[in-house]
Each structure stands twice: as C-alpha cells, then as structure tokens.
Design a protein around this motif. Structure first.
Motif, PDB file in Angstrom:
ATOM      1  N   VAL A 117       0.731  -1.039   0.071  1.00  0.00           N
ATOM      2  CA  VAL A 117      -0.023  -0.029   0.175  1.00  0.00           C
ATOM      3  C   VAL A 117       0.754   1.209   0.138  1.00  0.00           C
ATOM      4  O   VAL A 117       1.863   1.477   0.959  1.00  0.00           O
ATOM      5  N   LYS A 118       0.825   2.206  -1.004  1.00  0.00           N
ATOM      6  CA  LYS A 118       1.525   3.207  -1.109  1.00  0.00           C
ATOM      7  C   LYS A 118       0.944   4.597  -0.859  1.00  0.00           C
ATOM      8  O   LYS A 118       1.548   5.448  -0.402  1.00  0.00           O
ATOM      9  N   GLN A 119      -0.357   4.497  -0.925  1.00  0.00           N
ATOM     10  CA  GLN A 119      -1.099   6.115  -0.681  1.00  0.00           C
ATOM     11  C   GLN A 119      -2.301   5.462  -0.184  1.00  0.00           C
ATOM     12  O   GLN A 119      -2.942   4.523  -0.428  1.00  0.00           O
ATOM     13  N   ALA A 120      -2.984   6.707   0.814  1.00  0.00           N
ATOM     14  CA  ALA A 120      -4.196   6.306   1.229  1.00  0.00           C
ATOM     15  C   ALA A 120      -5.021   7.716   1.093  1.00  0.00           C
ATOM     16  O   ALA A 120      -4.273   8.880   1.298  1.00  0.00           O
ATOM     17  N   LYS A 121      -6.283   7.632   0.772  1.00  0.00           N
ATOM     18  CA  LYS A 121      -6.929   8.837   0.682  1.00  0.00           C
ATOM     19  C   LYS A 121      -7.672   9.199   1.957  1.00  0.00           C
ATOM     20  O   LYS A 121      -8.622   8.474   2.132  1.00  0.00           O
ATOM     21  N   CYS A 122      -7.650  10.317   2.332  1.00  0.00           N
ATOM     22  CA  CYS A 122      -8.251  10.802   3.558  1.00  0.00           C
ATOM     23  C   CYS A 122      -8.691  12.074   3.418  1.00  0.00           C
ATOM     24  O   CYS A 122      -8.003  13.015   3.175  1.00  0.00           O
ATOM     25  N   ASN A 123     -10.138  12.182   3.841  1.00  0.00           N
ATOM     26  CA  ASN A 123     -10.655  13.409   3.662  1.00  0.00           C
ATOM     27  C   ASN A 123     -10.453  14.189   2.282  1.00  0.00           C
ATOM     28  O   ASN A 123     -10.303  15.268   2.069  1.00  0.00           O
ATOM     29  N   GLY A 124     -10.501  13.517   1.200  1.00  0.00           N
ATOM     30  CA  GLY A 124     -10.184  13.938  -0.376  1.00  0.00           C
ATOM     31  C   GLY A 124      -8.885  14.351  -0.733  1.00  0.00           C
ATOM     32  O   GLY A 124      -8.480  14.369  -1.704  1.00  0.00           O
ATOM     33  N   ASN A 125      -7.580  13.795   0.416  1.00  0.00           N
ATOM     34  CA  ASN A 125      -6.393  14.201   0.056  1.00  0.00           C
ATOM     35  C   ASN A 125      -5.593  12.755  -0.149  1.00  0.00           C
ATOM     36  O   ASN A 125      -5.794  12.028   0.948  1.00  0.00           O
ATOM     37  N   TRP A 126      -4.709  12.515  -0.894  1.00  0.00           N
ATOM     38  CA  TRP A 126      -3.817  11.611  -0.778  1.00  0.00           C
ATOM     39  C   TRP A 126      -2.686  11.645  -0.054  1.00  0.00           C
ATOM     40  O   TRP A 126      -1.897  12.892  -0.213  1.00  0.00           O
ATOM     41  N   LYS A 127      -2.335  10.818   0.829  1.00  0.00           N
ATOM     42  CA  LYS A 127      -0.907  10.848   1.592  1.00  0.00           C
ATOM     43  C   LYS A 127      -0.267   9.636   1.409  1.00  0.00           C
ATOM     44  O   LYS A 127      -0.849   8.379   1.412  1.00  0.00           O
ATOM     45  N   PRO A 128       1.009   9.667   1.549  1.00  0.00           N
ATOM     46  CA  PRO A 128       1.876   8.554   1.248  1.00  0.00           C
ATOM     47  C   PRO A 128       1.777   7.580   2.584  1.00  0.00           C
ATOM     48  O   PRO A 128       1.720   8.302   3.589  1.00  0.00           O
ATOM     49  N   VAL A 129       1.676   6.307   2.559  1.00  0.00           N
ATOM     50  CA  VAL A 129       1.870   5.255   3.434  1.00  0.00           C
ATOM     51  C   VAL A 129       2.391   4.191   3.211  1.00  0.00           C
ATOM     52  O   VAL A 129       3.090   4.026   2.029  1.00  0.00           O
ATOM     53  N   LYS A 130       2.793   3.232   4.145  1.00  0.00           N
ATOM     54  CA  LYS A 130       3.543   2.056   3.954  1.00  0.00           C
ATOM     55  C   LYS A 130       2.668   0.866   4.394  1.00  0.00           C
ATOM     56  O   LYS A 130       1.801   1.081   5.164  1.00  0.00           O
ATOM     57  N   GLY A 131       3.254  -0.163   4.016  1.00  0.00           N
ATOM     58  CA  GLY A 131       2.485  -1.672   4.516  1.00  0.00           C
ATOM     59  C   GLY A 131       2.202  -2.673   3.613  1.00  0.00           C
ATOM     60  O   GLY A 131       1.753  -2.067   2.432  1.00  0.00           O
ATOM     61  N   LYS A 132       2.384  -3.756   3.799  1.00  0.00           N
ATOM     62  CA  LYS A 132       2.039  -4.978   3.138  1.00  0.00           C
ATOM     63  C   LYS A 132       0.680  -5.269   3.483  1.00  0.00           C
ATOM     64  O   LYS A 132       0.242  -5.269   4.641  1.00  0.00           O
ATOM     65  N   LEU A 133      -0.142  -5.667   2.365  1.00  0.00           N
ATOM     66  CA  LEU A 133      -1.742  -6.090   2.749  1.00  0.00           C
ATOM     67  C   LEU A 133      -2.068  -7.291   1.888  1.00  0.00           C
ATOM     68  O   LEU A 133      -1.385  -7.528   0.875  1.00  0.00           O
ATOM     69  N   LEU A 134      -3.007  -8.363   2.481  1.00  0.00           N
ATOM     70  CA  LEU A 134      -3.269  -9.535   1.853  1.00  0.00           C
ATOM     71  C   LEU A 134      -4.465  -8.979   1.146  1.00  0.00           C
ATOM     72  O   LEU A 134      -5.414  -8.783   1.863  1.00  0.00           O
ATOM     73  N   CYS A 135      -4.694  -9.422  -0.417  1.00  0.00           N
ATOM     74  CA  CYS A 135      -5.863  -9.094  -1.003  1.00  0.00           C
ATOM     75  C   CYS A 135      -6.286 -10.411  -1.550  1.00  0.00           C
ATOM     76  O   CYS A 135      -5.799 -11.165  -2.221  1.00  0.00           O
ATOM     77  N   TYR A 136      -7.827 -10.543  -1.560  1.00  0.00           N
ATOM     78  CA  TYR A 136      -8.527 -11.407  -2.254  1.00  0.00           C
ATOM     79  C   TYR A 136      -9.465 -10.734  -3.335  1.00  0.00           C
ATOM     80  O   TYR A 136     -10.236 -10.107  -2.906  1.00  0.00           O
ATOM     81  N   VAL A 137      -8.907 -10.919  -4.592  1.00  0.00           N
ATOM     82  CA  VAL A 137      -9.786 -10.072  -5.469  1.00  0.00           C
ATOM     83  C   VAL A 137     -10.832 -11.055  -6.132  1.00  0.00           C
ATOM     84  O   VAL A 137     -10.207 -12.184  -6.667  1.00  0.00           O
ATOM     85  N   LYS A 138     -12.059 -10.913  -5.868  1.00  0.00           N
ATOM     86  CA  LYS A 138     -12.936 -11.917  -6.750  1.00  0.00           C
ATOM     87  C   LYS A 138     -12.999 -11.813  -8.017  1.00  0.00           C
ATOM     88  O   LYS A 138     -12.981 -10.741  -8.678  1.00  0.00           O
ATOM     89  N   LYS A 139     -13.124 -12.845  -8.860  1.00  0.00           N
ATOM     90  CA  LYS A 139     -13.118 -12.759 -10.197  1.00  0.00           C
ATOM     91  C   LYS A 139     -14.292 -12.405 -10.864  1.00  0.00           C
ATOM     92  O   LYS A 139     -15.405 -12.715 -10.212  1.00  0.00           O
ATOM     93  N   ASN A 140     -14.271 -11.797 -11.966  1.00  0.00           N
ATOM     94  CA  ASN A 140     -15.460 -11.676 -12.746  1.00  0.00           C
ATOM     95  C   ASN A 140     -15.977 -12.750 -12.933  1.00  0.00           C
ATOM     96  O   ASN A 140     -15.656 -13.901 -13.343  1.00  0.00           O
ATOM     97  N   GLU A 141     -17.410 -12.398 -13.407  1.00  0.00           N
ATOM     98  CA  GLU A 141     -18.474 -13.606 -13.686  1.00  0.00           C
ATOM     99  C   GLU A 141     -17.937 -13.907 -15.328  1.00  0.00           C
ATOM    100  O   GLU A 141     -17.522 -13.019 -16.088  1.00  0.00           O
ATOM    101  N   PRO A 142     -17.912 -15.071 -15.590  1.00  0.00           N
ATOM    102  CA  PRO A 142     -17.693 -15.675 -17.054  1.00  0.00           C
ATOM    103  C   PRO A 142     -18.378 -14.896 -17.994  1.00  0.00           C
ATOM    104  O   PRO A 142     -19.575 -14.705 -18.078  1.00  0.00           O
ATOM    105  N   GLY A 143     -17.633 -14.554 -18.813  1.00  0.00           N
ATOM    106  CA  GLY A 143     -18.342 -13.629 -20.228  1.00  0.00           C
ATOM    107  C   GLY A 143     -18.337 -12.139 -20.264  1.00  0.00           C
ATOM    108  O   GLY A 143     -18.743 -11.390 -21.342  1.00  0.00           O
TER     109      GLY A 143
END
Length: 702
Positions: free
Chosen positions: A120-146
């Motif tokens: 994670v490189k940036q986080a948006k707080c109150n409409g503004n982006w600010k630099p952050v750090k840290g690793k995150l585990l993500c599970y991205v759901k697949k789109n439906e076929p077609g």
C-alpha cells in the motif's frame, strides 16, 4: 587457535541469530538496541585500529564479548527495523477508506478469486492522498464468465480499491497451523476482500527486473501448454521448473509428501544444487586451465541466476541462489575449507535483508539440509566402499539422501508429524529423474523461439514427468510407506539435534564422554515422552472445533475418541489435516470412531449418542441442527447445547434452558445467525459461546 577462528561468519552468526529470535518472540520496540549496536561497533573499531585489548591477558575476553553483544544487538535492532507494524506511516494507523497499492508478488489464482500480496503506497483521507507504507493481503474476486472487463492481475500492477480492511484471525483450533503468525513473519497483518467494482486498475510499475521475470515465466508456461503439456504433467513442470504451484492437485501433493519427495515440487536448494552439480561436471575441464577456477565460477553464477530469473525470482529460489553464490565465490578464491564460512555468510546477508526469514520452514530446512550434506555425507559415504562403476552413483545419491534426512529429521517431526519410510528408495529414483526434467525444461525454455525443437523437448519432458508421477504414486501405495502421528515439542526437537551433535563430536574426537552426553540427551527425550504418555492416558475432553461449514466434535478419553462430524468433512483429507489432525497427533489419539451427524446411533465405547443427544462421562450434549422443529421439538436440560447447521431456533421462546447450560454455536452456522442467537442469549442471561469469535470450545473433564 580457536576452532572457529577460520570461520568468522560462523562465529558472529550465533549471537546474531540469538538476537533475532529474542526480538521476534519478545516484541520489544526500543531505541536501546540501536544505541547498543552503535556503541559496540565504535568500541570494536577503536580496539581494531587504535589499541589491542585482546593482547592484555586479563582483558582477552573483552574483545570477544564486544563482538557477541554487538551482533546480538544488531539482530535485535534489525527485527525492530523490519517490523512494519512499528512504522508511524503504516496504512493501518490511518482512518481511510480508499487506497493506492502495487502488487509486489506473483498473484496466486484460486477457484473464485486471485490472492495478492500488495504494497500500500497511498491512502485517501478527507479527499487528499498521503503516502503510507505496509503490506496487505488481498483477495480479488473474479468477474463472472463472459464479462469482457475481467481483470487479470500481474506483478507490478497498481490499482485503487475501496474495500474494508480487517485484521487476520488467529488459528481457531488447537494444533492448527497459525496463518496469522505465518503472515506476521512476512509483515502482513491485515487482509481485504475486493469485488471487481471496488477496484480500478491504474498502471503497471514495480521493479522492472521482477516484472520481466514474471512475464517471462508466464510466457514459458504458456508455450509449454501450447506444445500439448496438460494436467498433472503441466502442473509438475510449472512447479519444478518455475516455482508455480497453483495448479497442483492436492492428492498428487500428498503422494509426493508421503514418499519424502515433496521438495521436488518446491523450487529450492535441491534444484539449484542439481544445476550446480551438473555444471561442475560438464565444465570440469576448465579447472586445468589458467584462471579456470574463476571462469568456472563465473559461468556457474550466470546459469544459477538465469535459472532464478526463469522462476520469477521467487523468495525460495533467491534464498537458494544466494546460498550457492557464496559457496561459488568461496571456491573462486580457492578456499575450499571455508564452505562453512560461505554458508554462514549467505545466511547472515539474507537475515540482514529480512531477519524474519529465520522463522520460515523452507529457510530452516534448506540450510540444515545443505549443512547436513556438507558434514554428514563424507562420513556416511566412507562407511561403504563401492568400486563398481555403475553402483557408485547409487551409493552417492543414497549417502546424500541419508545426510539430508538426518539433518532435517527433528524439524520434519516437529512441523509435519510424519516420516516417509521409503525416502531412500524414492530419492534414489526421484532426484536423478528430477535432474533430467530440470535440464530438459531449461533447454526447452532456451528453445522458446524454435517452436519445433521446443515441441520435441516438451514431449520428452512430458514422458519424464509422467514417469516421475508414476514412480511416486507406486511408492506411496506400498505398505507402511508413511509413518504418521509423530508429535514432538520444540524442546524435544532441540534435544534430538543435541543427540546428533554429540554423536558427530564423538565420531570426530573418539572421546567416550560424548557418547555419555548423547545417551543422556536421548534418556531425557524418553522421559519427556513417558511423562507425556502418562498424562495422555488420563485425558478426558470434549472439543467442539471451528470448521467453516461443518460440524466437528471430539469426545476424547485416553487415546480413544469418538468424532462426530459430517461425511463431506471427514472425507476431505486436506480440510481434516488443516483443522484437526495435528491436534490428534499432539494428543496421541488413535484413529477415531466416526459418527456422522445425519446418522446418529448408539455406541458401546466411550460415549453414547442417540438421535440428537450425546452422553459422555457425567456430561450431556444436545445437538440442535437444521432438522430441529421448534413446533414439535424442545430444548432439554443438558450441560451443553450445540447449535449447528443453521438451526431454526428462537432462544427467546425456548424453555428448559437452565442458567448452567452453555449454548455453543459452531462454524457451520452463518454469521448473522450467530449474532442473532448471541443477542437472544444475552437478553435471557444465558451462557453463549461462539467458535467463530473465540475458537474451539474445549471442556476438560479429567
């Protein structure tokens, strides 16, 4: 002269490791260790260049003590420095709902989602982006076929997402693999589940070399597939050659594990060692030339790191390549006796980069196996003189297998609870065959731009892998192929290593005192095992495990137990192993008497189960499942009521539930059901326990 005087990295590695391990287990965030590191190294530099403390007899140990304290403090400081949880700009310390992240590792494709590790490189707080750090585990759901907008993640991709981030849960069951702790050692503390509409791809960034390696690996696997490689053969080729294990069949992996050949499917030190040995043999003629040793070392290093590139520069192959790089450099400068120093130097460098590597099973097994081969192989190999030309390679491979197995035996017992009885036989066939597969696969990869040549090589590769799988399957089905149910503690594992070390020192020195030490350590292990067995004979417990979507209840007395579950869970060996089998090993339980919850019956063993009632000792359990009808059935005055399989029950309208009765909701229930029951129980002042929130429910009756 000290025994370790020729091995400076071996000398500093021990206090360095001690500092790392202490910091990992104590979790201290303090500037004291940085100050200690700086002070110690200032004194060391002063002692080295300005005055020699060690020359004064009374102060001769002070210099060594400074080195020990300095590297101990360095190990402790590096753990603190690499622990991202302590970072003030870690993304978890912000209250934001939108993040910009980069995929930092090769995505793993699952049945319905992609598993990603992102930075994670940036986080948006109150409409503004600010630099952050840290690793995150993500599970991205697949789109439906077609759906044409389907997103296929790649290493280096950057995207914006706005899903909820949550803490990773600890292990719910006794003896279960703690995935939260495993991720903690990789600086991952949170996870998120992203739906396709919550993700917006931005661009591809990241390290260009890693991206190139990832893309090259994908292209090569696709080219192998285009040449007709399919099924288990493609899965094994992807794992053995490129370190991609996504498509390995669980049954096939169990076969490899049961024969002691699972290391073949994980790109590690074995593969680099096979490549290293092959190049040493083929290019041995260079040694007779001027500067031939240097030329040989440079060529070997080029090939080793090219292979690392083929595998996508995965952490395991980077670790192995670094290890052998130091060994090769040691040989280039003609210091064959410093192989221990080269090994220690590679470990030191890797741990400076990431001190949490010491907690990885692969790291521990790799270095122990290589150390075991270096130390034990010559001893074992000398025990039998083989003069026949064709039998000597057989004995050499057997000696290597025995050396590696002895060196990793205690850790194998500790982590895997099993021992492959035919490991010598399987490795005798598997190691040479996997070597041929590795060579054929690398050559086929080189022929990527020559389709016909690559096609012929892939056909040969397919036949080799089919033969390898057939051999593994045959050995795995032999009688008594696998000894299971072994359980030892960390202390007992350390004592086993002391037994091996005492024997080794006795062999080198011939001093009888070390035999006494060896027998003493062995006796202590036996005493621990006897004491453990004594208490296990007296154990009497009820355990309601937390298993998502399933019921799993153990009634334990001594070494016998009745296991109440559903057929789909008991017949799934992977789920059974992950959730309950390690606990059975730790408690030294025999094979269970299984009762399926859809077919209750009376038993004449340690418990009586009749319909939805179970009686065990002086305790009673009523099981309320999806068959419960609140109009005709009623709750009984039992010690425990198990709510399972999304039972249709309203606790507010239920009678006969006494204040001492404990209501237990297991993992087979949906989350909203558990929350509803919890509120109803609170309204009636009833005792309620959820395995989802609190882990397995354990009652000690002894």
């Amino acid at each position: 002269m000290s025994l370790f005087s020729s091995f400076p990295f071996v000398r500093i590695l021990f206090p360095f490791l001690a500092g790392i391990i202490l910091a990992i287990y104590i979790h201290v965030d303090s500037p004291v260790w940085l100050a200690a590191v700086l002070l110690c190294f200032i004194f060391i530099l002063a002692e080295t260049f300005f005055f020699n403390i060690s020359s004064v007899f009374r102060l001769r140990y002070l210099s060594g003590a400074l080195y020990v304290l300095g590297f101990f403090s360095l190990g402790t400081f590096l753990v603190q420095h690499n622990n991202q949880r302590y970072y003030v700009d870690h993304f978890s310390k912000t209250r934001c709902n939108c993040y910009y992240a980069e995929i930092s590792e090769a995505p793993i494709e699952k049945k319905s989602s992609y598993k990603l590790v992102v930075q994670v490189k940036q986080a948006k707080c109150n409409g503004n982006w600010k630099p952050v750090k840290g690793k995150l585990l993500c599970y991205v759901k697949k789109n439906e076929p077609g759906i044409p907008e389907a997103y296929f993640p790649q290493q280096g991709d950057c995207f914006i997402f706005s899903s909820r981030i949550s803490e990773i849960e600890s292990a719910k069951n006794p003896g279960q693999f703690d995935y939260k702790q495993y991720l903690y050692y990789h600086n991952i503390y949170q996870q998120t589940f992203i739906k396709p509409h919550e993700l917006q791809f931005v661009k591809r960034e990241g390290n260009w070399l890693r991206n190139f390696a990832f893309d090259l690996r994908k292209k090569l696997i696709r080219s192998f597939k285009n040449c007709g490689l399919r099924g288990n053969e493609l899965a094994v080729a992807s794992a053995l050659l490129f370190g991609v294990t996504d498509n390995l069949d669980p049954a096939l992996m169990r076969s490899y594990a049961g024969t002691g050949a699972l290391h073949v499917l994980s790109v590690s030190g074995l593969h680099v060692a096979i490549l290293y040995g092959f190049l040493q043999l083929v290019l041995s003629f260079l040694k007779s030339r001027k500067n031939g040793n240097v030329m040989l070392g440079i060529i070997i290093l080029i090939f080793i790191w090219f292979y690392a590139l083929l595998t996508g520069l995965t952490p395991s192959v980077l670790r192995s390549s670094t290890m052998f790089t130091f060994i090769v450099i040691g040989q280039i400068i003609s210091r064959q006796s410093s192989v221990y120093n080269s090994l220690a130097a590679s470990a030191f460098v890797l741990l400076c980069y990431d001190p949490f590597l010491i907690m990885e099973v692969g790291f521990q097994l790799s270095y122990l196996a290589v150390t075991g081969i270096i130390v034990l192989y010559p001893i074992i190999n000398r025990q039998l003189t083989v003069n026949l030309r064709y039998l000597k390679p057989v004995w050499d491979i057997t000696s290597v297998s025995l050396a590696a197995q002895i060196a990793t035996l205690p850790l194998g017992f500790l982590y895997f609870h099993q021992f492959p009885n035919y490991f010598v036989f399987s490795n005798l066939l598997v190691i040479p065959l996997s070597g041929f597969i590795l060579y054929a696969g690398i050559i086929a990869s080189f022929c990527y731009l020559l389709p016909f040549v690559q096609f012929m090589l892939v056909c040969f590769l397919e036949w080799l892998i089919y033969l390898l799988n057939s051999i593994v399957d045959f050995i795995e089905k032999l009688p008594y192929a696998l000894l299971e149910g072994i359980s030892i503690t960390i202390l007992e594992s350390c004592l086993l290593y002391l037994v091996i070390l005492a024997w080794l020192v006795w062999y080198k020195t011939s001093k009888p005192v070390y035999i006494k030490w060896m027998l003493g350590f062995a006796v202590v292990i036996c005493i621990f095992q006897v004491i453990e067995a004594f208490y296990q004979q007296k154990q009497e417990k009820i355990i309601v495990y937390h298993v998502a979507g399933h019921i799993a209840v153990d009634f334990i007395r001594g070494n016998e137990h009745v296991f109440l579950t559903d057929s789909s869970f008991y017949n799934d060996p992977d789920k059974l192993l992950f959730n309950v089998r390690h606990n059975w090993d730790d408690m030294n339980l025999n094979q269970p008497e299984v009762v399926y919850h859809t077919a209750y019956r009376k038993l004449n063993s340690i418990t009586r189960i009749n319909k939805n009632l179970a009686f065990f000792g002086n305790k009673s359990v009523q099981i309320i499942d999806s068959s419960y009808n609140y109009k005709t059935d009623s709750l009984l005055k039992t010690d425990f009521i198990l709510l399972t399989q999304n039972a249709k029950i309203n606790l507010e309208k239920s009678k006969n539930v006494g204040p001492k009765t404990i209501l237990i909701a297991d993992g087979s229930n949906k989350f909203y059901k558990i929350e509803k029951w919890q509120m109803q129980a609170k309204a009636k002042n009833l005792k309620f326990y959820s395995t989802s929130a609190n882990g397995a429910f354990i009652v000690n009756l002894e």
